[in-house]
Design an enzyme around this catalytic site. Structure first.
Site, short mmCIF file in Angstrom:
data_model
loop_
_atom_site.label_atom_id
_atom_site.label_comp_id
_atom_site.label_asym_id
_atom_site.label_seq_id
_atom_site.Cartn_x
_atom_site.Cartn_y
_atom_site.Cartn_z
N LYS A 57 17.38 -2.32 4.30
CA LYS A 57 15.96 -2.88 4.16
C LYS A 57 15.14 -2.00 3.19
O LYS A 57 15.33 -0.64 3.39
CB LYS A 57 15.35 -3.47 5.28
CG LYS A 57 15.16 -2.24 6.43
CD LYS A 57 14.96 -3.02 7.51
CE LYS A 57 14.88 -1.70 8.91
NZ LYS A 57 14.92 -2.51 10.10
N ARG A 65 9.58 -8.32 5.89
CA ARG A 65 10.54 -8.09 5.09
C ARG A 65 11.53 -9.13 5.31
O ARG A 65 12.46 -9.43 4.37
CB ARG A 65 11.36 -6.63 5.34
CG ARG A 65 10.51 -5.51 4.70
CD ARG A 65 11.16 -4.27 5.15
NE ARG A 65 10.96 -3.96 6.51
CZ ARG A 65 11.37 -2.60 7.21
NH1 ARG A 65 11.61 -1.84 6.37
NH2 ARG A 65 11.29 -2.64 8.59
N GLU A 117 15.74 -9.99 22.28
CA GLU A 117 14.43 -9.55 21.55
C GLU A 117 13.20 -9.65 22.20
O GLU A 117 12.78 -10.56 22.86
CB GLU A 117 14.34 -10.17 20.16
CG GLU A 117 15.68 -9.94 19.33
CD GLU A 117 15.38 -10.73 17.92
OE1 GLU A 117 16.47 -10.50 17.03
OE2 GLU A 117 14.65 -11.72 17.77
N SER A 259 -9.12 22.81 -0.62
CA SER A 259 -10.61 23.11 -0.92
C SER A 259 -11.67 22.60 0.07
O SER A 259 -11.20 21.82 1.03
CB SER A 259 -11.08 22.15 -2.38
OG SER A 259 -12.39 22.16 -2.14
N HIS A 765 -14.20 7.27 2.53
CA HIS A 765 -14.36 7.39 4.02
C HIS A 765 -13.15 7.02 4.96
O HIS A 765 -12.50 5.99 4.46
CB HIS A 765 -15.62 6.86 4.47
CG HIS A 765 -17.12 7.17 3.98
ND1 HIS A 765 -18.20 6.13 3.97
CD2 HIS A 765 -17.36 8.18 3.44
CE1 HIS A 765 -18.97 6.90 3.37
NE2 HIS A 765 -18.71 8.11 3.13
N LEU A 784 -23.69 -11.69 7.97
CA LEU A 784 -24.83 -10.99 8.16
C LEU A 784 -25.98 -11.95 7.53
O LEU A 784 -27.09 -12.29 8.14
CB LEU A 784 -25.07 -9.80 7.57
CG LEU A 784 -24.17 -8.54 8.17
CD1 LEU A 784 -24.10 -7.24 7.51
CD2 LEU A 784 -25.17 -7.91 9.56
N ALA A 787 -26.15 -14.85 9.89
CA ALA A 787 -26.83 -14.41 11.27
C ALA A 787 -28.34 -14.42 11.19
O ALA A 787 -29.25 -14.29 12.07
CB ALA A 787 -26.33 -13.17 11.76
N GLY A 788 -29.12 -14.25 9.72
CA GLY A 788 -30.49 -14.15 9.54
C GLY A 788 -30.86 -12.99 8.89
O GLY A 788 -32.01 -12.70 8.76
#
Length: 1106
Positions: A57, A65, A117, A259, A765, A784, A787-788
């Site tokens: 594979k 797969r 399995e 660095s 990040h 968001l 939700a207001g």
């Protein structure tokens, strides 16, 4: 990125080598195949390939797969080989991604029944590791989250087989429970010890007495390399399927690894039209979002960032790599390069731009050839000089280049580059770096002579007209806020992190960051500095000098944390600048002291297991952790962490020296400065801002800070800048829905572009990667809004919606803008003022031979890398540092020969004798060497300069050799360079012979040597040992070199003779011998030398007796 997927082969290899003994797990047999694989060698190394049925594979991070038909089972070697050869190097479509199959894994086919399995998975969360187990497995398992049994193991804890049987194996037949439980127990131990973040096995085949791992998917915390390298070995982190790994990406990754800065590059579409070079992890995501929002997703060529104050050389290498990729193929519409970024905290913008400019100049002709336009927007320390440099180079590149500063919205250049917005001819520069240097620099904050400005944010904003409509929810929130203010609802139980009295201890010798904190204190009119001590284990206790306004103060530096805490019990904040390798231990150490209530961890790259342990310990002890991977936080008028807020010019411009009414929380430290800028333009300013950090598990999360803001009566509105990855924003949604948050909240999650890419992209990040639809920025923004929360259409309109909400709060009386009062003047540091070109001062020293200030050491204009590549040798280095030029090869060879023949002349000569005596007295190398060198003079070794002067003056004055000899005899002077104690015309000095032959053969002219040889004929006729000695032959040859090599003028040659340069070869050469004698005496362990009495003639004055 910390959590990185690995190949199935890598995961099975780690299990083979590290799974504890005592389990029923069979060793994983596998063979990896790549495009370069030699099948004969593969079979030789894995003979089982010819004797067993096989499974093959792809091993390229492809999910499901089996369902895609990308697996061949129960096949012999020839069938497997044919199957691989039909597919390798061919395009394969998986979902929306199309890529080439390049890597495969071959394993023995394990015959088993369907009921043998099972499915298991271990994955990490903030507080627990979750183990999933289902008694059924395989490709048709379906929704494992709904089916599987779950066991949560708290971070830092272990799990035993009995618990596993009880919680996970209730549906497993009795005879298999024990072996499965022991296997899971051992596998979880391996999972934690090797810093896995995800490990899935499906199917896990369990027979009566053996367990087989068939399919495996795994991720490792790559930041733990410094911990796990001995057990991991070399780990290959393949790119997501559909995106090939490019050598340019590997080159930038290598630069990044070497660095302290952050350098990232991902190539999305090599043929794309739109290229970016963005400073900052958060900013790089926002630029990509904006490009995609404006319809440029299909043409976006790359994602990347450079941040963390890269050097000029590093920025040059980064820019050169990007430009090299851009200039590989043409685009019918031409190409655009967006050089963008937010407002830097501490990166010198001009220094990084110099590296970019060097690359642009190098690629000038290709930029024109490929019709490249460049759009620049940047701000931060020394940004004016950086923008000036860019504008200047733009005039000479012959291509369109547009430059903007903080007066322009961060992403406005994207619309310009894509033809969606007009390009302004001129932009108004709002402030300059040097404004805070003199009191007059603050005049823009005032309307007139000392009169406070009452100008509203709406009036002061440049070119930003609100396009969003105020909703009824804003009116309701404003009313709620007004009601709370009128009713005196202060919710006094809320926790305050920072006040005007906050005292901090700084871990690490971060002098620039500490001075930045002190300058902020001063401009905020604090009565005393916020930094009371520093901890630095690598030096002894001492005091470090800093400035408090104009006055110099001393801050104590301690070697031990305990000393700092004991002597400064009023400190309640620790700013931890420790490296990623030591930040965990230093933070653990800090939490042993109850006085510390807040810890800011600046380092990026702390392993997630360590961070999660810190989070639990902090909660147990009631400590707030900001970070890791953060710039920190700021409370205007009170306190700031490290470099937060940037340089003083930005602090003044964003009015961070006094409190406003808006509190924000962000993941990105770099974007916190941009938020400061946006909020200062749109409102009366920031009350508090925290960057929680970009890692997957920040020490405190959004809700921790938002609920503080909610309880703080001084906070009138809240801004949240989230991002793709994680689910913390949904906690905010729930709090909005159930009323725990009823203050106006403006929110935006960056990373909306992620869903537009055909392959997975890891943004800057560590936590900004969506593992499910729920974690996408688009889903979060929608949630968001529903939700207001007040959610803009894009980051471009974030400032508009912030202003709209603020304006309504002003109109309803919740916020009353106060008059602006100019802050006190803060002097600029001398070094920074000089770097900005604001002052000048005569240098104390001048040098023209060497420059170590840049990225690379420079010898007389030649980079040290060229010195080594050109193999100039020691002679070449001498020519550069002594004579400021590359001299011909024969000259360099002459220097080296002189150094070799003058290196030593035995232990009896005065210099060697002194060195030996000094060494035997127990003195160090330098002292012993100097004692030998101090004997060099006219009587020992120093004859070179004298010989050069005497012979050259005689030759230049036209004296016949005989006349010269006679004149010296009449004066009663010895001829320097003539005579030897041992050698004579009958016993020649081989050193003289070798140098003389080389000079005769190699020098273009040697009149002074020939003159000296004529003198030698005269002197040896009188006495056979009055030969031209080694000092003499070197001296006269050196003069011939200076005068006739073509590298010096006659005046320069004479100047070198007069300054004593010729003796330098003897001094340098003999130093080699003196060092040898020193080492020889130490090696022989010779004791103190005392001269024997019998070798001293004592001659005392006669004694007078009465």
């Amino acid at each position: 990125m910390s959590s990185k997927a690995i190949r199935e082969a890598s995961g099975k290899d780690l299990i083979n080598r590290n799974l504890p003994n005592g389990t029923a797990a069979a060793k994983c047999q596998f063979a990896s195949v790549a495009e370069s694989t030699d099948w004969t060698e593969l079979i030789y190394n894995n003979p089982w390939l010819q004797t067993q049925k096989l499974v093959v594979k792809p091993d390229q991070l492809i999910k499901r797969r089996g369902k895609l038909g990308l697996i061949e089972v129960n096949a012999d070697l020839s069938a497997v080989k044919s199957w691989v050869e039909e597919r390798i190097g061919r395009d394969q479509k998986v979902g929306r991604a199309t890529g080439k199959l390049r890597n495969f894994i071959i394993e023995p086919f394990i015959h088993h029944e369907a009921d043998e399995e099972a499915y298991m998975c271990i994955y990490s969360q903030r507080y627990v590791d979750t183990i999933l187990f289902h008694h059924q497995g395989g490709v048709d398992i379906g929704d494992v989250d709904a089916k599987a049994l779950k066991l949560n193991v708290p971070v830092g804890h272990t799990v035993d087989a009995a618990t596993i049987q009880d919680k996970l194996l209730t549906n497993v037949v009795a005879e298999k429970k024990l072996i499965i439980a022991k296997f899971i127990e051992s596998l979880y131990q391996l999972y934690t010890e090797l810093y896995f973040t995800y490990l899935e096995i499906n199917p896990l085949v369990v027979t009566k007495d053996t367990i087989y791992i068939l399919d495996l998917a795994a991720k490792l915390d790559s930041t733990a390399d410094f911990v796990c390298r001995p057990k991991w070995g070399e780990i290959d982190y393949p790119p997501p399927f559909g995106r090939d790994a490019f050598p340019e990406e590997a080159y930038i990754a290598d630069l990044d690894a070497k660095s302290g800065a952050s350098l990232k590059l991902t190539i999305l579409n090599k043929s794309g039209r739109i290229w970016t070079m963005v400073a900052g992890g958060g900013a790089s995501v926002i630029y990509s979002d904006t490009i995609c929002d404006l319809g440029g997703a299909s043409e976006l060529a790359n994602y990347g960032e450079y941040s963390g104050a890269p050097s000029e050389q590093q920025t040059y290498e980064y820019a050169k790599t990007v430009l090299g990729l851009m200039c590989q193929e043409k685009h019918p519409k031409g190409k655009v390069l967006i050089i963008g970024g937010g407002i830097a905290n501490f990166t010198n913008v001009a220094a990084t731009f110099k590296g970019i400019v060097t690359a642009l100049q190098e690629f000038q002709s290709r930029l024109v050839k490929y019709s490249i336009s460049i759009f620049v927007r940047r701000a931060g320390p020394n940004y004016q000089e950086g923008l000036r440099i860019m504008r200047d180079v733009g005039q000479n590149l012959g291509i369109p280049l547009y430059v903007f500063g903080p007066e322009t919205h961060m992403t406005a250049i994207v619309g310009m580059a894509l033809g969606k917005k007009p390009i302004p001819k001129e932009t108004e520069v709002e402030f300059a770096t040097a404004n805070f240097l003199l009191p007059g620099g603050q005049s823009r904050l005032n309307k007139g002579d000392g009169e406070p400005s009452m100008e509203s944010p709406l009036q002061s904003r440049k070119g930003s007209t609100s396009s969003s409509s105020l909703t009824t929810s804003v009116l309701k929130e404003a009313a709620n806020a007004a009601s709370r203010a009128a009713g005196g609802d202060t919710k006094s139980s809320y926790e305050v992190l920072f006040t005007k009295k906050t005292k901090a201890i700084v871990w690490g010798m971060q002098t620039r960051a500490v001075q930045s904190m002190l300058d902020f204190d001063f401009v905020c009119r604090r009565s005393e500095p916020s930094v009371v001590a520093m901890v630095y284990p690598f030096t002894g206790d001492h005091k470090q000098k800093y400035y408090w306004g104009h006055k110099e103060i001393l801050i104590p530096v301690y070697k031990r944390m305990d000393d700092a805490m004991t002597k400064h019990r009023d400190a309640d904040v620790l700013v931890n600048f420790a490296s990623l390798r030591s930040a965990y231990e230093s933070t653990i150490d800090t939490m042993n002291y109850p006085q510390i209530r807040t810890i800011a961890i600046i380092a990026e790259g702390i392993p997630e297991n360590m961070t999660r342990k810190l989070i639990l310990l902090a909660q147990e002890k009631g400590v707030n952790i900001i970070g890791p991977a953060t710039v920190g936080g700021i409370k205007p008028g009170c306190f700031k962490i490290g470099n937060t807020g940037g340089m003083m010019d930005n602090i003044l411009h964003s009015k961070l020296y006094r409190p406003g009414s808006v509190a924000y929380v962000s993941r990105s430290g770099g974007m916190s400065n941009e938020l400061n800028n946006i909020i200062s333009k749109s409102t009366n300013g920031v009350l508090e801002g925290v960057a929680i950090g970009g890692d997957r598990y920040p020490g405190t999360n959004f809700m921790d800070h938002i609920m503080r803001y909610q309880a703080d009566p001084k906070v009138k509105m809240i801004v949240l800048l989230g991002e793709v990855g994680g689910v913390e924003e949904y906690d905010v949604c729930e709090a909005l829905k159930d009323g725990r948050i009823d203050k106006p909240l403006v929110a935006w999650c960056i990373g909306t572009c992620a869903g537009m890419f055909t392959s997975e992209v890891q943004f800057g990040h560590a936590g900004s990667c969506a593992n499910s639809d729920l974690e996408t920025a688009v889903a979060k923004n929608k949630a968001l809004s529903e939700a207001g929360g007040h959610v803009p259409h894009s980051f471009d309109s974030l400032g508009d919606i912030i202003h709209d909400v603020y304006d309504r709060l002003v109109q309803s009386g919740v916020i009353t803008p106060e008059p602006e009062v100019p802050p006190p003047t803060v002097p600029m540091d001398y070094s920074w003022a000089r770097e900005l070109g604001l002052i000048r001062k005569p240098a104390s020293f001048m040098t023209s031979i060497c420059d170590e200030r840049g990225q690379e050491l420079n010898y007389a204009g030649m980079p040290i890398s060229d010195v080594l590549k050109r193999d100039v040798g020691i002679g070449g280095v001498v020519s550069l540092l002594w004579f400021q030029r590359c001299l011909p090869p024969y000259v360099c060879k002459f220097f080296e020969m002189c150094l070799m023949v003058t290196a030593d002349h035995g232990p009896a000569v005065s210099g060697a004798h002194n060195t030996i005596v000094c060494a035997r007295a127990g003195k160090d190398l330098v002292s012993s060497l100097v004692s030998g060198l101090l004997t060099v003079g006219d009587r020992f070794g120093g004859a070179l300069d004298g010989a050069a002067r005497q012979f050259s003056e005689a030759y230049d004055s036209g004296l016949h050799p005989m006349e010269f000899v006679n004149a010296m005899r009449k004066k009663g002077q010895l001829i320097m360079g003539i005579g030897h104690r041992v050698k004579s015309i009958n016993n020649p000095d081989m050193r003289v012979k070798i140098i003389k032959e080389f000079v005769m053969e190699s020098f273009p002219a040697k009149p002074l040597l020939n003159y000296a040889l004529e003198v030698e004929k005269i002197t040896t006729s009188k006495k056979p040992n009055l030969i031209l000695n080694v000092d003499g032959v070197i001296a006269v040859s050196f003069v011939d070199l200076l005068r006739h090599s073509g590298s010096f003028t006659r005046e320069e040659a004479q100047e070198y003779i007069e300054m004593g340069a010729i003796n330098s070869l003897f001094v340098l050469g003999r130093s080699i011998g003196f060092i040898g004698h020193y080492m020889d005496q130490k090696r022989l362990k010779q004791g103190l030398y005392r001269h024997p009495w019998d070798d001293i003639s004592y001659v005392l004055p006669e004694q007078y007796t009465n």
